[in-house]
Design a protein around this motif. Structure first.
Motif, PDB file in Angstrom:
ATOM      1  N   ASP A   1      39.897  35.752  35.585  1.00 37.68           N
ATOM      2  CA  ASP A   1      38.925  35.258  35.533  1.00 37.68           C
ATOM      3  C   ASP A   1      37.809  33.771  35.730  1.00 37.68           C
ATOM      4  O   ASP A   1      37.195  33.114  36.516  1.00 37.68           O
TER       5      ASP A   1
ATOM      6  N   SER B   1      38.409  40.380  36.766  1.00 33.07           N
ATOM      7  CA  SER B   1      37.749  39.926  37.504  1.00 33.07           C
ATOM      8  C   SER B   1      36.666  40.140  38.439  1.00 33.07           C
ATOM      9  O   SER B   1      35.098  39.460  38.693  1.00 33.07           O
TER      10      SER B   1
ATOM     11  N   SER C   1      32.180  40.057  37.433  1.00 31.65           N
ATOM     12  CA  SER C   1      31.876  39.576  38.792  1.00 31.65           C
ATOM     13  C   SER C   1      30.692  40.777  39.194  1.00 31.65           C
ATOM     14  O   SER C   1      28.865  39.749  39.659  1.00 31.65           O
TER      15      SER C   1
ATOM     16  N   SER D   1      42.659  35.199  41.248  1.00 32.07           N
ATOM     17  CA  SER D   1      43.074  36.338  40.273  1.00 32.07           C
ATOM     18  C   SER D   1      43.820  36.603  39.864  1.00 32.07           C
ATOM     19  O   SER D   1      44.686  37.268  38.802  1.00 32.07           O
TER      20      SER D   1
END
Length: 215
Positions: A118, A198, A202, A157
């Motif tokens: 991340d 990650s 988001s 990521s």
């Protein structure tokens, strides 16, 4: 020993400007618990996350300056950011000492792969030449928008998680934690955990994270 190494790394990070005073205090706590209770392999994995993330936060600072205002706290991490990234790993280290079991190590890898992925996606994804798209709708958004993803950010990521997995997979056999045959599976665990974590971050940024605007 964990405290000694944490003092050295924290002092260097503070002098470099990667940590605020409160962040340095938080890093001492997190580093001591993870290294002291998890062991030296856990400590090195934490170090790989922290060093790589700190270096990337200073990478191409001028290019990232235009969107830096969207990231409220900048690259000088405070205690809140330190606990957000390392707090769960430290908690797992404590649990592993209270009730020893093999699965704690794999949970720790997943956590560190996620925070590494991340952070890498945030630091390098902002440099993407392709406009990010909102993960929920695919709509084009400004660089730095919470929930925005790009091919570059998603790719790095995966690489960030892979780095954590490889580090753990190569060092664990040396410490007698895992056999050498587990190296590649652990690396894959790191890569997939990082990429998935990650993307979930988001998704949370696009749906439940609260955003404020200053007139």
């Amino acid at each position: 020993l964990g405290l000694a190494f944490s003092v050295i790394i924290t002092a260097l990070a503070y002098r470099r400007g990667s940590l605020s005073q409160s962040g340095a205090a938080g890093a001492l706590i997190v580093g001591t618990l993870i290294f002291g209770l998890g062991g030296w392999v856990w400590g090195v994995v934490l170090g790989v996350f922290f060093v790589s993330s700190s270096l990337l936060s200073h990478f191409k600072e001028r290019e990232k300056a235009s969107v830096a205002e969207k990231f409220e706290k900048g690259h000088r991490r405070d205690i809140g950011q330190v606990f957000a990234n390392g707090g769960l790993g430290a908690f797992i280290a404590v649990l592993s000492a209270i009730a020893p079991a093999d699965y704690w190590f794999f949970l720790f890898i997943g956590v560190m792969a996620t925070v590494t992925a991340d952070t890498w996606a945030t630091e390098l994804g902002t440099l993407s030449k392709a406009a990010p798209r909102l993960i929920t709708s695919g709509r084009t958004v400004e660089v730095g928008t919470s929930g925005g993803v790009s091919p570059l950010g998603t790719g790095v990521s995966f690489v960030g998680g892979l780095l954590i997995g490889l580090t753990a997979g190569l060092l664990a056999p040396l410490a007698g934690l895992l056999p050498w045959t587990a190296t590649l599976p652990v690396a894959l665990i790191g890569a997939l955990s990082g990429a998935a974590g990650s993307l979930i971050a988001s998704l949370m940024g696009a749906t439940i994270q609260q955003i404020f605007y200053c007139d």
